[in-house]
Structure formats: C-alpha cells, structure tokens
Design an enzyme around this catalytic site. Structure first.
Site, short mmCIF file in Angstrom:
data_model
loop_
_atom_site.label_atom_id
_atom_site.label_comp_id
_atom_site.label_asym_id
_atom_site.label_seq_id
_atom_site.Cartn_x
_atom_site.Cartn_y
_atom_site.Cartn_z
N ASP A 498 29.46 31.07 -22.29
CA ASP A 498 30.32 30.29 -23.17
C ASP A 498 31.72 30.26 -22.56
O ASP A 498 32.28 31.31 -22.22
CB ASP A 498 30.35 30.89 -24.58
CG ASP A 498 31.11 29.99 -25.54
OD1 ASP A 498 30.58 28.92 -25.89
OD2 ASP A 498 32.23 30.35 -25.93
N ASN A 506 40.60 20.66 -23.95
CA ASN A 506 40.34 19.31 -24.44
C ASN A 506 41.56 18.76 -25.17
O ASN A 506 41.93 17.59 -25.01
CB ASN A 506 39.13 19.30 -25.37
CG ASN A 506 37.83 19.10 -24.61
OD1 ASN A 506 37.83 18.54 -23.53
ND2 ASN A 506 36.73 19.57 -25.16
N ASP A 515 35.43 16.87 -19.73
CA ASP A 515 34.13 16.51 -19.12
C ASP A 515 34.10 16.87 -17.65
O ASP A 515 33.07 17.32 -17.12
CB ASP A 515 33.89 15.00 -19.29
CG ASP A 515 33.62 14.63 -20.73
OD1 ASP A 515 33.35 15.54 -21.53
OD2 ASP A 515 33.68 13.42 -21.05
N GLU A 542 30.12 23.63 -24.83
CA GLU A 542 30.56 24.36 -23.64
C GLU A 542 29.69 25.59 -23.39
O GLU A 542 30.11 26.52 -22.68
CB GLU A 542 32.03 24.77 -23.78
CG GLU A 542 32.32 25.75 -24.93
CD GLU A 542 32.69 25.01 -26.21
OE1 GLU A 542 33.35 25.60 -27.05
OE2 GLU A 542 32.31 23.82 -26.36
#
Length: 635
Positions: A498, A506, A515, A542
């Site tokens: 993770d 983001n 991305d 993620e």
C-alpha cells in the site's frame, strides 16, 4: 516461385548494423575488427597472464579458420566505442565454454562464464546465443578479455551491442529464420502430401531431406535448444551433425530415385548407395565419436555427397535429362551458400550479405531448383505415359480401321465416352479448387477469431493503467496456487503493498501525476517479480499484491524488501513531479505446508501486516505473526 523470390530478397539484406552505428555511435562493435587473438591449445594461459602473454595476433574481421579448440580474445575500447551497459554477443551457439573478463575506468575485473550446455533459462540473458551483460561505470576505457573453449569446429562471431539495437537486429534475424524454416517445412509438407497422393518414393526422400535440414538449422542457430529440446544437452552438442547426416542419407536416396539410377546407370547407383550406407553407419555410431571427430566426419561426408551428386547431375545433364539441369544448378546454389557461410570474409566481402543469410539464400535457390527438377521428372514420366497411351490408341485405331466398317459406330461411342470422362474429371478438379478456396477462407476467419479471443483474454486479466494483472486474475491465481501448494506440500507467500501518503500526491500534483506514479509502481513490480509462476497484480486503488508460490517466509521478505527499496528510489519522469518521492508499506504472509486455512486467510494476514507497517511509521516491511490469527481478525 514468386514467394521464393521475395524470400530470397529478404534474406539478402543483413541486419542494419552499420546504420545503427552511424545513427547511434557505440551501439555496435565487431570485436573481430578491433580485437586480438591468442591461441591456447593446451589451456595453460591464465586470465592474470593473458594480457601480458606473447603471441597475440591482430584480427582483421575473422578468426583463423578452422581455428583452435581453446583461444583468447582481447580488446580495449575507449568511451567513444561503447556505452555504459553493453551486451557481449557470441554468435556460435555450440561453444563448450566462454568466460568474459572486463573492467572499466581502471576498476577491478569482473567475470562471467557460460557455455553451450548451460540451459537457456539459466543463462544471464535467456537467448539462443551466448549473451553477457557487461555492467560498466561511465564511458571510460573498457578492457575486455574473452576465453573460448570449443568442443568442435567453431565459427564464432563476437560483437558488443547496445541492448536496444541488439534486440532490433535480433528481431530481424528471427524473421529471416522464421521465413526460411517456414519455407522448408511448407515444401516438406507438400512433398509428403504428394507422396500420399502419388505413391512416389522420391517425394518421401525429398520431404525427409527438407525436414532434416530444418532441424539442423534449428540446432545450428540454438533455437532447438531454446524451445524444442532444452533438457537434452547431448542433442545440443551433436544435433547439427546428427540431422545433417540424416539429411545426407535422404539426399542420396532422393538422387537415386530422381534419375532412376538403378536401371539407367548401375555404377552411379552403387556409388550413391555405398555413400548412403557409410553416412548411415556414421549416424549410428554418433554416440561413440567425440564432438570434433563427429564434425570433421560430417563435413567430409557432406563434401563427398555434394561432389558425387553434382557429378551425377552433370552427367545426366549432358545426357539430355531436363531435370538434371535444374538439379545441377540447385547443387551449385547450395554449395555456394555453404562455402559463403564457412568463409564469409573471403567470399562475402563485396556483398551486402551476412553468412547465415548466404546459407539460407543458397538453400532457397536450391529448394526452388530441386523442386523444379522433381516437377520435370514427374512431368516427363507423365508425358511418357501419355505418349504410350497415344501410341496404343493409334495402334488400336489402325486395327479398328482394318476391321469391318460395322465397328465404326462402336469407336465413335467409345470416343464420346472418353470425352465425357474428361469433362467429368475437369469438373471434379474445378470443384476441388473451389472447395480448397472456401476452406482457406474459413481457416483465415478462424485464425482471426482465435487471435481476437486471445487479445480479449489478455485484456480481461490485465490492469489497463499499470500493465500488471488485475484483481480478478489475482483472485483466480491465488485459489489455483493454494490448491497446488496443498497438493505439493510447499509454502505459499503473499505480499500486500500500500503506497504511503498517496492521496496528498493526487491532491497536490493532480490525478495525471498520480496515474504516472502508479504506472511506475507497475513497471517496478514487473522488473522485480520475474520468476516464472510469480504474479504481481493491482489489488485496488494504490494497493498491489504479489503471489509467490513455493516461497518460504525468508524468501518472501527478501523480495518484499527489494520491492520497497526500488519504490523508494523511483523518480517520476514528469518534470512537474520531479520532487515527488514515494514509499510503500508492505505486509508479508506465508502459509506453511501444514496450514489448513483458506486462500483468503493469506490476504487477511498480509493486509493486517500492512496495517502494522503503517502504524510503525510506514516505508517498511512487516511479516504477519500468524496467518490463523490475522485471518480470524479479518473475518
């Protein structure tokens, strides 16, 4: 014939090494042009003494032929002649052992050794050729020393390649080989099909000759050892000679039947039969011969067969046999291709043609003309039969004319019947051509449908953003590997990953940069999880997951730590995100052979370990304490 002409043109053009060098200096270096050669027949020279030893000979584009069974090659390249990471490519796939020693910028020497019997999967670069990845620091002077031990006569090429340029050239070479082998197998299949229809043994011998040639080419190029017989070291060492000997036996029998030597020229029949028997005997005692002895014996028998069959063709050509003309020219083509392969720098210097291309071009010309010779023979026999039939009909007509005029109506009826049969035969042939055309159309449609299904299947199990497998494929694989581990009583490990603080990335840089980061994670997992059977997948958002079959806890921790280290070193390619640094928290869970839980228990345990890694400060790997305990908490 047009297909053969197109194939010949493609084989004429060698890989664009010169063009690659012109556009990208240092991307390709032929060591036989810049290196030196030291014979070591007794194997007494050590790597420490090799650089200062006497007797080094300057190379001029080739090794002394047929060469020694043991020798050294050295080269010193400045920064303009090479790049930091190059591939040393040794072209002969049948060298017993090759050891490369190299150092750059005065650093310590590193070495790596492989040989023809090294399984392709165990080589540094899994490839039919012997490839050494040379890792260097910077573009300073590169010192290279190569020790070569050949079990049989060898014609090695040695080149330094930029990896990208090499794989482009290798793809072209594979295309040439694929076209050539496809031609051999197609003509062989056609000959065997003709055998089934015509019951003519010459088609059998010709088809077997082509099959043996295709197998010999697979053994020569190393494709056979890579794909067809990777577990057979004996066949890798002797396959070329074995298949060549089988092809020589078939060639002798083919020539005997092609010219009907048993009835026309008994002396030539005895000569080729004796040569076929000697070749067959050599084939049977192959396990008793040393590799070098077997190679020399095969070359001698090939030379005797080529000269003998060429002589037979010339004699029959002079006797007026039409098929002999094509056969003789075909032999000349094939012999020229073999000589060009053996002595490339003497015969191919002025031509834009590589040795393997010369061999394949000669073979293509030979196949085309041998096929024409076989067609002319069959046409001649068919014409002889037709002539005999015409003479018989004429004699019958004369006899009928001498009989009473009352038989005239009977003759006319018979001729009308024959005409009807011919019309029926022509109609059947037209129908057969139409059926074949429709069959080919159906086969093409089925191939397109199969290709589309394969692409759809691949897309359905792949994550479109990161390029790794998706959650669906992960779940299916986990269940399958779980049952396999229980059957084989082997450990099964799962790594959950993770990304740390991914939402702020983001928020601050935008989803496009996010991305891009996920794509970098996907590439990192592909580069790290490379063992056959291991699966890296995007679990969601993620989160990523890795399945490691037959991997104990220690091994799984090592792989997880390597993934964590590589992620920490990722720098996104987007300039606007150059300051972004990513870390990940990883959890590892392992089910030992005596564990009796469920597949999901591994995921629960690894996910719990990820949570513990987050709690302990992130950017770390945590091993699940107990799969049973973690799975119970997850449920």
């Amino acid at each position: 014939m047009r297909v053969l002409l197109c194939l010949a043109v493609m084989l004429l053009v060698q890989p664009e090494n010169a063009l690659a060098n012109e556009n990208h200096p240092g991307s390709h270096v032929d060591l036989l042009d810049v290196g030196e050669y030291l014979p070591d027949p007794d194997g007494l020279v050590t790597p420490q003494a090799a650089f200062s030893a006497r007797g080094w000979q300057r190379l001029t584009g080739r090794l002394p032929y047929p060469g020694h069974q043991r020798f050294w090659l050295r080269a010193a390249l400045d920064g303009h002649d090479h790049r930091p990471d190059m591939l040393l490519v040794v072209g002969d796939a049948r060298l017993e052992a090759v050891t490369a020693y190299w150092a750059s910028d005065g650093g310590e020497f590193r070495h790596l050794g492989i040989g023809d019997l090294t399984p392709v999967s165990a080589r540094p670069v899994p490839h039919r050729k012997l490839i050494f990845p040379l890792r260097t620091e910077g573009r300073g002077e590169l010192l290279l020393l190569v020790e070569i031990r050949a079990g049989s006569l060898a014609i090695p090429s040695m080149e330094l390649w930029d990896p990208q340029a090499f794989w482009i050239s290798d793809a072209r070479e594979l295309l040439q080989l694929g076209l050539f082998l496809g031609l051999l197998l197609t003509v062989a299949a056609y000959s065997l099909f003709s055998l089934a229809l015509l019951r003519e043994s010459s088609h059998l011998y010709y088809g077997l000759f082509l099959l043996a040639g295709a197998l010999a080419m697979l053994a020569w190029t190393g494709l056979g050892y890579q794909f067809l017989w990777p577990e057979s070291a004996w066949l890798q060492q002797r396959g070329v000679e074995l298949f060549l000997l089988a092809g020589l036996v078939s060639a002798c029998l083919f020539v005997i039947r092609l010219f009907d030597l048993s009835s026309r020229t008994p002396g030539q029949f005895v000569l080729l039969h004796a040569l076929a028997a000697l070749t067959l005997l050599t084939l049977l005692i192959t396990p008793l011969l040393a590799p070098r002895e077997l190679t020399i014996a095969t070359l001698l028998l090939a030379l005797l067969t080529a000269v003998s069959t060429l002589l037979v063709g010339v004699l029959h050509w002079r006797a007026g046999v039409v098929a002999a003309r094509h056969f003789t020219i075909a032999n000349a083509f094939a012999l020229a291709g073999i000589l060009a392969m053996l002595f490339p720098h003497r015969l191919l210097q002025p031509l834009p043609l590589n040795p393997d291309g010369a061999l394949m071009l000669g073979a293509v010309g030979g196949i085309a003309l041998w096929s024409l010779a076989l067609i002319h023979r069959m046409t001649g026999e068919r014409e002889s039969r037709r002539q005999a039939e015409r003479e018989a009909l004429e004699a019958e007509r004369l006899m009928r004319d001498a009989r009473e005029r009352a038989l005239a109506h009977e003759r006319e009826a018979r001729e009308a019947q024959q005409h009807a049969l011919r019309l029926k035969s022509e109609a059947n042939r037209n129908l057969e051509r139409q059926v074949k055309a429709r069959t080919r159309e159906l086969e093409e449609v089925l191939k397109e449908l199969s290709s589309a299904n394969a692409q759809l299947e691949t897309a359905s199990i792949t994550d479109g953003l990161t390029g790794v497998y998706n959650r669906r494929h992960f779940d299916q694989t986990l269940v399958r590997e779980w049952h396999r581990a229980q059957r084989q009583q082997s450990p099964l490990s799962v790594v959950m990953l993770d990304l740390d603080h991914f939402k702020p990335i983001n928020d601050e840089y935008g989803h496009q940069v996010g991305d891009l980061c996920l794509q970098e994670i996907g590439r990192t997992l592909k580069q790290t999880v490379t063992r056959a059977g291991d699966v890296a997948a995007r679990y969601g958002g993620e989160e990523f997951a890795v399945i490691l079959p037959n991997t104990p806890a220690r091994g799984a921790l090592t792989i997880a730590e390597e993934i964590r280290r590589r992620i920490a070193g990722i720098v996104p390619a987007d300039p606007s995100a150059a300051s972004v640094r990513m870390t990940a928290s990883l959890g590892v869970a392992t089910a030992e052979p005596d564990f009796q839980g469920r597949p999901e228990d591994l995921v629960y345990a690894a996910d719990a370990a990820v949570y513990r890694a987050k709690t302990l400060g992130r950017n770390r790997v945590v091993m699940a304490d107990s799969v049973d305990h973690a799975s119970a908490e997850g449920r």
